[in-house]
Design a protein around this motif. Structure first.
Motif, short mmCIF file in Angstrom:
data_model
loop_
_atom_site.label_atom_id
_atom_site.label_comp_id
_atom_site.label_asym_id
_atom_site.label_seq_id
_atom_site.Cartn_x
_atom_site.Cartn_y
_atom_site.Cartn_z
N MET A 1 7.75 2.96 9.96
CA MET A 1 8.06 1.64 9.42
C MET A 1 7.35 1.42 8.08
SD MET A 1 9.93 -0.88 10.15
CE MET A 1 10.22 -2.59 9.84
N ARG A 2 6.10 1.93 8.03
CA ARG A 2 5.33 1.77 6.79
C ARG A 2 5.99 2.49 5.63
NH1 ARG A 2 -0.81 4.06 5.89
NH2 ARG A 2 -1.12 3.17 3.80
N GLU A 3 6.52 3.67 5.91
CA GLU A 3 7.18 4.46 4.85
C GLU A 3 8.40 3.72 4.32
OE1 GLU A 3 6.43 5.59 7.82
OE2 GLU A 3 4.89 7.14 7.49
N ILE A 4 9.14 3.07 5.23
CA ILE A 4 10.33 2.35 4.80
C ILE A 4 9.96 1.17 3.89
CG2 ILE A 4 12.26 0.92 5.59
CD1 ILE A 4 12.36 2.63 8.11
N LYS A 5 8.87 0.49 4.22
CA LYS A 5 8.42 -0.62 3.39
C LYS A 5 8.03 -0.14 1.99
CE LYS A 5 6.69 -3.56 7.14
NZ LYS A 5 5.47 -4.17 7.74
N ILE A 6 7.29 0.98 1.95
CA ILE A 6 6.90 1.55 0.65
C ILE A 6 8.13 1.95 -0.15
CG2 ILE A 6 5.72 3.47 -0.48
CD1 ILE A 6 3.73 3.45 1.87
N LEU B 1 11.18 0.71 0.08
CA LEU B 1 11.88 -0.49 -0.39
C LEU B 1 11.19 -1.11 -1.59
CD1 LEU B 1 12.83 -2.20 3.00
CD2 LEU B 1 14.37 -1.05 1.39
N ILE B 2 9.85 -1.10 -1.60
CA ILE B 2 9.11 -1.63 -2.75
C ILE B 2 9.40 -0.82 -4.00
CG2 ILE B 2 6.78 -1.94 -3.72
CD1 ILE B 2 5.85 -2.63 -0.86
#
Length: 370
Positions: A1-6, A8-9
């Motif tokens: 999930m963290r990778e997806i947030k990064i 998207l940023i």
């Protein structure tokens, strides 16, 4: 999930830069102009009217500021813009009255011999120019063998009538342009211009036919020892297209510009060109990379629109001739474009696959630590 947030940023930031910051910076560094217009009458009138509108706005601003010096300067510029618009309108109104379909080739040749051959050659009809180098005018006068096929008919008419206005260099030369305007009674002038353009068009068609035959023969000789195959046919067609594009470039631009990457150098002396134009015209080898295709299309079509005050004349090419010129510049300056674009797709696919494996590997490693 963290990778997806990064991820998207990063995507959002890249999008803001690509669709927001970059277009804004581009609009400041290179203001939007109307696209190339091969109706030269409409192009010139629209441009002159836009300049007039700018000068009127500048005068209004000066009046609001109550600045006497600015008002005086703005008024002079406005008067000049009105004069330029009137000059352009007068020229193209005269051109519009000429019936180019009634041109007589024989009479056109007679007119050319009596009025044009003192400076211009026409090798296709065995007429040699008496001007051997660029010392007399700052640039070698063009041989007009190809003029009837690479230049717009109405532009040629305007060029004969008033060269400095048609070429959009009146601001530099005024009434002292090396080529004098043709003057006579309206009836005689219209007939003679129609005649000489008919002659140039016939010679141009003849020149183009002979040039294409010579190019085809030269290229086929180059590959004659190669066995017949689809690859050979493709190479021949590619070289023929390149040679035709180069021939058009030489006729349209080769009296001023070098293309050292293709070992082409203008026959005009750089020192003479500098005296004539105020600076040495740039080598065009990498112009496609530094300016881009769209810029060149707009600039060649109307030099003043993108570089106001430049001494480079508007060329007056037909749309097809201009496309050949830009095609040649692109093939010389960006010869690996097709290969680069294909490679770019493979690289993007590679990075997508690499990302999948990288994410999988990362999850595998971290899963053992939790």
């Amino acid at each position: 999930m963290r990778e997806i947030k990064i991820f998207l940023i990063v995507v959002i930031f890249a999008g803001i830069v690509y669709w927001g910051v970059e277009p804004y910076a581009h609009s400041v560094m290179k203001p939007h102009v109307a696209p190339a217009n091969f109706n030269f009458s409409a192009e010139d009138l629209n441009y002159a009217k836009s300049i007039l509108a700018q000068k009127e706005a500048a005068l209004n601003d000066a009046k609001k500021a109550n600045d006497t010096k600015r008002i005086e300067s703005a008024q002079k510029e406005l008067d000049k813009a009105k004069e330029d618009l009137n000059q352009v309108k007068t020229l193209w109104d005269k051109v519009a009255k000429i019936d180019l379909s009634k041109g007589n080739v024989a009479k056109g040749k007679e007119f050319f011999t009596e009025n044009c051959a003192s400076c211009h050659g026409l090798k296709e009809d065995n007429i040699t120019s008496p001007v051997a180098d660029s010392s007399a005018f700052g640039v070698i006068p063009p041989d007009l063998s190809s003029a009837g096929v690479i230049f717009d008919d109405k532009f040629l008419a305007a060029l004969v009538m008033n060269p400095s206005v048609a070429l959009k260099v009146y601001h530099k030369f005024g009434d002292n342009f090396p080529m004098p305007p043709y003057q006579d009674t309206p009836e005689v002038m219209d007939a003679n211009i129609a005649n000489v353009i008919a002659y140039l068009k016939e010679m141009g068609n003849k020149f183009e036919t002979n040039e294409n035959i010579a190019i085809k023969k030269e290229v086929e000789t180059k590959y004659q020892k190669m066995a017949n195959s689809p690859e050979k046919t493709a190479l021949i067609n590619k070289d023929i297209t390149f040679a035709k594009d180069k021939a058009t470039f030489v006729e349209a631009c080769g009296r001023c510009h070098d293309v050292k990457y293709d070992n082409f150098f203008t026959p005009s002396k750089h020192s003479d060109l500098k005296t004539y134009l105020g600076s040495i015209p740039p080598d065009l080898s990498m112009m496609i990379r530094s300016r881009g295709e769209q810029y060149l299309h707009d600039f060649i079509n109307d030099t003043q629109k993108l570089l106001p005050g430049t001494a480079m004349p508007r060329v007056g090419l037909t749309e097809s001739a201009q496309a050949k010129v830009i095609s040649y510049i692109e093939k010389v300056g960006d010869s690996k474009k097709e290969e680069r674009e294909k490679t770019g797709i493979y690289i993007m696919i590679f990075f997508v696959i690499l990302s999948v494996f990288a994410i999988g590997w990362k999850r595998s490693v971290w899963s053992k630590l939790h």
